[in-house]
Each structure stands twice: as C-alpha cells, then as structure tokens.
Design an enzyme around this catalytic site. Structure first.
Site, PDB file in Angstrom:
ATOM      1  N   GLY A   1      40.346  35.054  55.628  1.00  0.00           N
ATOM      2  CA  GLY A   1      39.550  35.150  56.756  1.00  0.00           C
ATOM      3  C   GLY A   1      38.177  35.462  56.372  1.00  0.00           C
ATOM      4  O   GLY A   1      37.516  34.736  55.266  1.00  0.00           O
ATOM      5  N   GLU A   2      37.302  36.196  57.074  1.00  0.00           N
ATOM      6  CA  GLU A   2      35.820  36.533  56.777  1.00  0.00           C
ATOM      7  C   GLU A   2      35.585  37.732  56.394  1.00  0.00           C
ATOM      8  O   GLU A   2      36.297  38.607  56.960  1.00  0.00           O
ATOM      9  CB  GLU A   2      34.819  35.647  57.881  1.00  0.00           C
ATOM     10  CG  GLU A   2      35.178  34.332  58.137  1.00  0.00           C
ATOM     11  CD  GLU A   2      34.397  34.114  59.279  1.00  0.00           C
ATOM     12  OE1 GLU A   2      33.985  35.007  60.286  1.00  0.00           O
ATOM     13  OE2 GLU A   2      34.350  32.790  59.749  1.00  0.00           O
ATOM     14  N   VAL A   3      34.373  38.162  55.798  1.00  0.00           N
ATOM     15  CA  VAL A   3      33.873  39.345  55.751  1.00  0.00           C
ATOM     16  C   VAL A   3      32.707  39.461  56.428  1.00  0.00           C
ATOM     17  O   VAL A   3      31.685  38.531  56.148  1.00  0.00           O
ATOM     18  CB  VAL A   3      33.872  39.865  54.298  1.00  0.00           C
ATOM     19  CG1 VAL A   3      33.369  41.403  54.185  1.00  0.00           C
ATOM     20  CG2 VAL A   3      35.262  39.833  53.646  1.00  0.00           C
TER      21      VAL A   3
ATOM     22  N   GLY B   1      37.060  34.238  52.769  1.00  0.00           N
ATOM     23  CA  GLY B   1      38.034  33.945  51.507  1.00  0.00           C
ATOM     24  C   GLY B   1      39.177  33.068  52.209  1.00  0.00           C
ATOM     25  O   GLY B   1      38.867  32.721  53.171  1.00  0.00           O
ATOM     26  N   ARG B   2      40.295  33.192  51.553  1.00  0.00           N
ATOM     27  CA  ARG B   2      41.346  32.463  52.135  1.00  0.00           C
ATOM     28  C   ARG B   2      42.033  32.996  53.289  1.00  0.00           C
ATOM     29  O   ARG B   2      42.604  32.233  54.143  1.00  0.00           O
ATOM     30  CB  ARG B   2      42.522  32.458  50.836  1.00  0.00           C
ATOM     31  CG  ARG B   2      42.015  31.601  50.040  1.00  0.00           C
ATOM     32  CD  ARG B   2      42.878  31.671  48.506  1.00  0.00           C
ATOM     33  NE  ARG B   2      42.720  33.094  48.299  1.00  0.00           N
ATOM     34  CZ  ARG B   2      43.540  33.767  47.214  1.00  0.00           C
ATOM     35  NH1 ARG B   2      44.585  32.900  46.472  1.00  0.00           N
ATOM     36  NH2 ARG B   2      43.322  35.043  46.605  1.00  0.00           N
TER      37      ARG B   2
ATOM     38  N   ILE C   1      29.168  38.142  55.323  1.00  0.00           N
ATOM     39  CA  ILE C   1      28.847  38.192  54.020  1.00  0.00           C
ATOM     40  C   ILE C   1      29.736  37.511  53.056  1.00  0.00           C
ATOM     41  O   ILE C   1      29.298  37.336  51.975  1.00  0.00           O
ATOM     42  CB  ILE C   1      28.710  39.548  53.292  1.00  0.00           C
ATOM     43  CG1 ILE C   1      29.851  40.464  53.713  1.00  0.00           C
ATOM     44  CG2 ILE C   1      27.205  40.222  54.001  1.00  0.00           C
ATOM     45  CD1 ILE C   1      29.763  41.988  53.524  1.00  0.00           C
TER      46      ILE C   1
ATOM     47  N   ASP D   1      46.450  40.790  42.752  1.00  0.00           N
ATOM     48  CA  ASP D   1      45.331  39.891  42.774  1.00  0.00           C
ATOM     49  C   ASP D   1      44.103  40.136  42.213  1.00  0.00           C
ATOM     50  O   ASP D   1      42.979  40.109  43.042  1.00  0.00           O
ATOM     51  CB  ASP D   1      45.293  39.221  44.501  1.00  0.00           C
ATOM     52  CG  ASP D   1      44.543  37.976  44.646  1.00  0.00           C
ATOM     53  OD1 ASP D   1      44.130  37.405  43.864  1.00  0.00           O
ATOM     54  OD2 ASP D   1      44.046  37.782  45.892  1.00  0.00           O
TER      55      ASP D   1
HETATM   56  N1  LIG Z   1      33.383  46.187  51.369  1.00  0.00           N
HETATM   57  C1  LIG Z   1      32.567  45.053  51.061  1.00  0.00           C
HETATM   58  N2  LIG Z   1      31.321  45.523  51.011  1.00  0.00           N
HETATM   59  C2  LIG Z   1      30.328  44.534  50.351  1.00  0.00           C
HETATM   60  N3  LIG Z   1      30.800  43.386  50.281  1.00  0.00           N
HETATM   61  C3  LIG Z   1      31.917  42.720  50.537  1.00  0.00           C
HETATM   62  C4  LIG Z   1      32.852  43.813  50.667  1.00  0.00           C
HETATM   63  N4  LIG Z   1      34.252  43.268  50.952  1.00  0.00           N
HETATM   64  C5  LIG Z   1      33.863  42.033  50.560  1.00  0.00           C
HETATM   65  N5  LIG Z   1      32.764  41.688  50.159  1.00  0.00           N
HETATM   66  C6  LIG Z   1      31.999  40.559  49.898  1.00  0.00           C
HETATM   67  O1  LIG Z   1      32.615  39.388  50.546  1.00  0.00           O
HETATM   68  C7  LIG Z   1      33.035  38.263  49.606  1.00  0.00           C
HETATM   69  C8  LIG Z   1      34.371  37.737  50.096  1.00  0.00           C
HETATM   70  O2  LIG Z   1      35.353  38.569  49.799  1.00  0.00           O
HETATM   71  P1  LIG Z   1      36.646  37.961  50.022  1.00  0.00           P
HETATM   72  O3  LIG Z   1      37.954  38.855  49.746  1.00  0.00           O
HETATM   73  O4  LIG Z   1      36.938  37.656  51.524  1.00  0.00           O
HETATM   74  O5  LIG Z   1      36.935  36.439  49.140  1.00  0.00           O
HETATM   75  P2  LIG Z   1      37.342  36.366  47.623  1.00  0.00           P
HETATM   76  O6  LIG Z   1      37.722  37.439  47.051  1.00  0.00           O
HETATM   77  O7  LIG Z   1      35.859  35.691  47.404  1.00  0.00           O
HETATM   78  O8  LIG Z   1      38.232  35.438  47.939  1.00  0.00           O
HETATM   79  P3  LIG Z   1      39.726  35.400  48.104  1.00  0.00           P
HETATM   80  O9  LIG Z   1      40.169  37.154  48.337  1.00  0.00           O
HETATM   81  O10 LIG Z   1      40.409  34.778  49.349  1.00  0.00           O
HETATM   82  O11 LIG Z   1      40.469  34.895  47.191  1.00  0.00           O
HETATM   83  C9  LIG Z   1      33.164  39.411  48.358  1.00  0.00           C
HETATM   84  O12 LIG Z   1      33.105  38.416  47.041  1.00  0.00           O
HETATM   85  C10 LIG Z   1      32.095  40.136  48.328  1.00  0.00           C
HETATM   86  O13 LIG Z   1      30.942  39.634  47.971  1.00  0.00           O
END
Ligand SMILES: Nc1ncnc2c1ncn2[C@@H]1O[C@H](COP(=O)(O)OP(=O)(O)OP(=O)(O)O)[C@@H](O)[C@H]1O
Ligand SMILES: *[C@@H]1O[C@H](CO)[C@@H](O)[C@H](O)[C@H]1NC(C)=O
Ligand SMILES: *[C@@H]1O[C@H](CO)[C@@H](O)[C@H](O)[C@H]1NC(C)=O
Ligand SMILES: [Mg+2]
Length: 362
Positions: free
Chosen positions: A76-78, A73-74, A70, A192
């Site tokens: 890894g992956e979610v 980010g910097r 879904i 952050d």
């Molecule tokens: N617990 C969660 N439930 C649902 N969606 C989530 C959850 N955690 C993260 N996400 C989704 O995953 C996306 C990516 O999150 P992530 O923290 O990996 O990257 P980012 O915040 O966009 O960038 P970075 O933290 O690297 O600056 C989020 O913007 C959100 O849409």
C-alpha cells in the site's frame, strides 16, 4: 482474537467488520496530545493489549487529515497526516493486503510491545462498506525517514554510527525476547528486516517498523504462529536457508536466526557511511555489485548459497578500531550456518561496550 473488534469472529468468506462502521465517535477533549492519550491508557491499564481503547482509535482515525504521500510499498501507501496539528504517519493498505494489516495491527497491540526502538503505534481502523474497504494503520511520524533514506543523504561519525546500530539492535532484541508470565510478551521474529523498514528519529536513534510479516512464539504452548499472508520478505535480505527453502518453519528459533542474518547486512550498510581517516563509501544496498536491481530468487541463491559470497569488508576498516570490530560483528551475524550467528542480545552487549569505550552517553 481480533485486536480491534474483538466481539466479531473472523470468517474467511467475507470480512464481517463493515457492519459496525457507523459507530459513534468518542469525545476527545481539546488540548489532549497523542502522547497524553497513550500514556494515560497505559497507566490506566485499560485491558486489551497495549493500545488505546478501540473507540478512541477509531475517533482519531476519523479526525486525521491526509497531507501528502511519502512512500509506496508492496502492500500500500504511506502518507503524512495531521491529527489536531500533530503529524502522524498513515499506512493505507490495499484491500488485497488485509492479512498484512491484520497482522501488523495485532503485533503492535501485543502486550508490552511499546519500546523506544519500535515504531510507536497510535491507531488502526477500517473504513468503507461492503466490498469497498480501506485499512489504516496510524503510527508516529519520523521526518528523517527510513534508515535507507538517511544513509543516502548523510555520512556518519563514530558516535552517530554507534547510536544508529545500538538503537536498532535494542529494538530487535526487545522484539526477539519473550517475557514470561500472564502479563508477558511472546518472542517475535520480524522476517522483513532491511534499511527501508527501520526509521530514524530526530535524536539519531532508530525504531523498527513494518511488522506485517512477523511471527510470534509462546513457550507455554510451544506454538509457532505464522501469519497466513502470502507476502514473503525481501529477496535481497533473505538468508541462505530461506533462499534454499531449508528453514524449518516449525522451529521458532530459525526465524530469529534468519533476522540476525538480515541485521548483519544492515550493519554493513550503516558502517560504509562512517567517515574514518577522511574516507567514506557511498550508500549501497547489500550485494549491489553482485546481483541486478530487483534480483530473482535464482540471482540471490547463486551468490548467497552457492558461491557463499557476502558484502565486502573495506580494507580501510581495519585501520579504525571501531570499524574493525563492526566488520567482525556483521560477519558473525551473516554466517552461513544459522547456529553460528550471534544473538541480538550478544550484539547489543557488544555495541553497549563500544559506546562505553567511546564515552557516548545514551
Ligand atoms: N512512520 C513513518 N514516518 C516517516 N516516514 C515513513 C514512515 N513509515 C514509512 N515511511 C516512509 O515511507 C517509505 C515507504 O515505506 P514502505 O514500508 O511503504 O515501503 P518499503 O519499505 O520501501 O517497501 P516494502 O515494505 O513494500 O518492501 C519508507 O521508506 C519511509 O521513507
Ligand atoms: C532530522 O531532520 C531534522 C530536520 O531536517 C534535523 O533538524 C535533524 O537534525 C535530523 N536528525 C538527524 C538525526 O539527523
Ligand atoms: C523441524 O523441527 C522439528 C522440531 O524440532 C523436528 O521435529 C523436525 O524433524 C524438523 N524438520 C526438518 C525437516 O528438519
Ligand atoms: Mg517497508
């Protein structure tokens, strides 16, 4: 102390925790939900911080099916995953981001961290052997995504606006507050904060996520515990003193006041999406009109420190009492001088009054 595998001492040369990877799983009876397991371990007060027993965490991690990616980010992956039919979010860290994983895991398992407006921690685990390791962090899954995603596709009424804002500041206020005593909680600064690191729950309230950069402060020892990782915050949301490298890192309060600046920018993003007198603005990131996508430090410094510009307060906000107050609130959060910024508790109290005057029940 290491939050998951307490008996190992951390070494800088080679991570020692792959030794134990074949450890048995524990039996979790059918019908137990994650909520049951967590509430039970909380009431049983099973020792180590505020998380599930380590073996239970490992067992849950092993039993999760990864469903779909879904986000990325910097660090890894979610992924969205499933544990016995329940949806969970699985953050998979790059091997190079071990410090982030370690830090986030440690912070979530800090005693008294659990709060309605902080992302609910379920489990952390490491898989792999030798040089190949994967680091996992498992949390509640929120289908409405981040506040950033939410604001892109939804407009708000005053009630929705106040719920998003009040719940976010409540989470931040809990993070910032030190609770004294042996069973207390250190003060924690996020470092952050941005709309992508806040999630929207089904009920329209928010929770704060992404604690991999957080710093802790304990008044007993007067020590500021800065994470050793190199990852810094997001340039667009950095306050002038961080961009100028003038932040005094030996004073914890500096980090707290830096968070409040970022919170002011988030408030601006949210308020733009509130419809008032038939007018609503499109969602934009702060400084969208002043810096390029993926701005450099120099781009940000020029605007924020030298020209001292801030996001613009729309004219029509002044004709709506709620939006007018919100405009004032955000300006007092993003003040150039950190000492002049509002505290999270002050913002929380002001928003609580606004909720009350709008007759909105929490
Ligand atoms: N617990 C969660 N439930 C649902 N969606 C989530 C959850 N955690 C993260 N996400 C989704 O995953 C996306 C990516 O999150 P992530 O923290 O990996 O990257 P980012 O915040 O966009 O960038 P970075 O933290 O690297 O600056 C989020 O913007 C959100 O849409
Ligand atoms: C979140 O998404 C679900 C499903 O799309 C929807 O029913 C719910 O109303 C949304 N919540 C908010 C606060 O918009
Ligand atoms: C930072 O704060 C500490 C503690 O208050 C103080 O002793 C030190 O002089 C400060 N450093 C700078 C560069 O202001
Ligand atoms: Mg993030």
């Amino acid at each position: 102390s290491f939050p998951l595998h307490g008996r190992y001492k951390r070494q800088t040369s080679r991570p020692p925790y792959s030794i134990d990877l074949e450890q048995d799983e524990t039996y979790i009876p059918p019908g137990e939900t994650l909520k049951d397991l967590i509430e039970h371990s909380r009431s049983a007060g099973s020792g180590s911080g505020s998380g599930l027993p380590l073996l239970v965490q490992r067992t849950i991690a092993k039993q999760i099916q990864m469903v779909k990616q879904i986000g990325k980010g910097r660090y890894g992956e979610v992924w969205m995953g499933r544990w016995r039919g329940e949806r969970v979010a699985v953050k998979v860290f790059f091997t190079t981001e071990e410090e982030s994983w370690f830090r986030e895991t440690e912070i979530y398992q800090t005693f008294l961290m659990r709060h309605d407006n902080i992302l609910g921690f379920i489990a952390a685990d490491i898989k792999g052997t030798g040089s190949w390791t994967q680091l996992y962090l498992i949390t509640d899954y929120h289908e409405n995504g981040s506040l950033y995603d939410y604001l892109k596709s939804n407009t708000l009424d005053v009630s929705a606006l106040l719920k998003l804002a009040y719940s976010s500041i409540s989470g931040l206020c809990h993070l910032h507050t030190e609770i004294y005593g042996t069973q207390g909680k250190p003060a924690i600064a996020h470092r952050d904060l941005k709309s992508k690191n806040i999630l929207v729950k089904k009920n329209g309230f928010c929770c704060i996520a992404d604690l991999g950069l957080a710093v802790k402060f304990n008044s007993d020892t007067n020590e500021v515990d800065i994470p050793p990782n190199l990852r810094v915050g997001t340039k667009r949301y950095m306050p002038p003193e961080v961009l100028d490298e003038a932040l005094n890192t030996s004073t914890f309060q500096s980090f707290i006041m830096a968070d409040m600046y970022s919170f002011g920018l988030i408030l601006w993003e949210v308020v733009r999406r509130c419809t008032s007198g038939g007018v609503v603005e499109e969602h934009q990131l702060p400084y969208h009109d002043l810096v390029p996508t993926d701005p450099s430090y120099e781009d940000m410094r020029e605007v924020v420190c030298i020209k001292k510009q801030r996001p613009s307060i729309a004219n029509h906000w002044s004709s709506d009492e709620c939006l007018r107050q919100m405009g004032k609130l955000m300006s007092e959060c993003w003040a150039h001088n950190p000492a002049c910024r509002l505290t999270a508790l002050r913002v929380k109290k002001t928003l609580a009054k606004m909720l009350e005057s709008q007759d909105i029940k929490l």
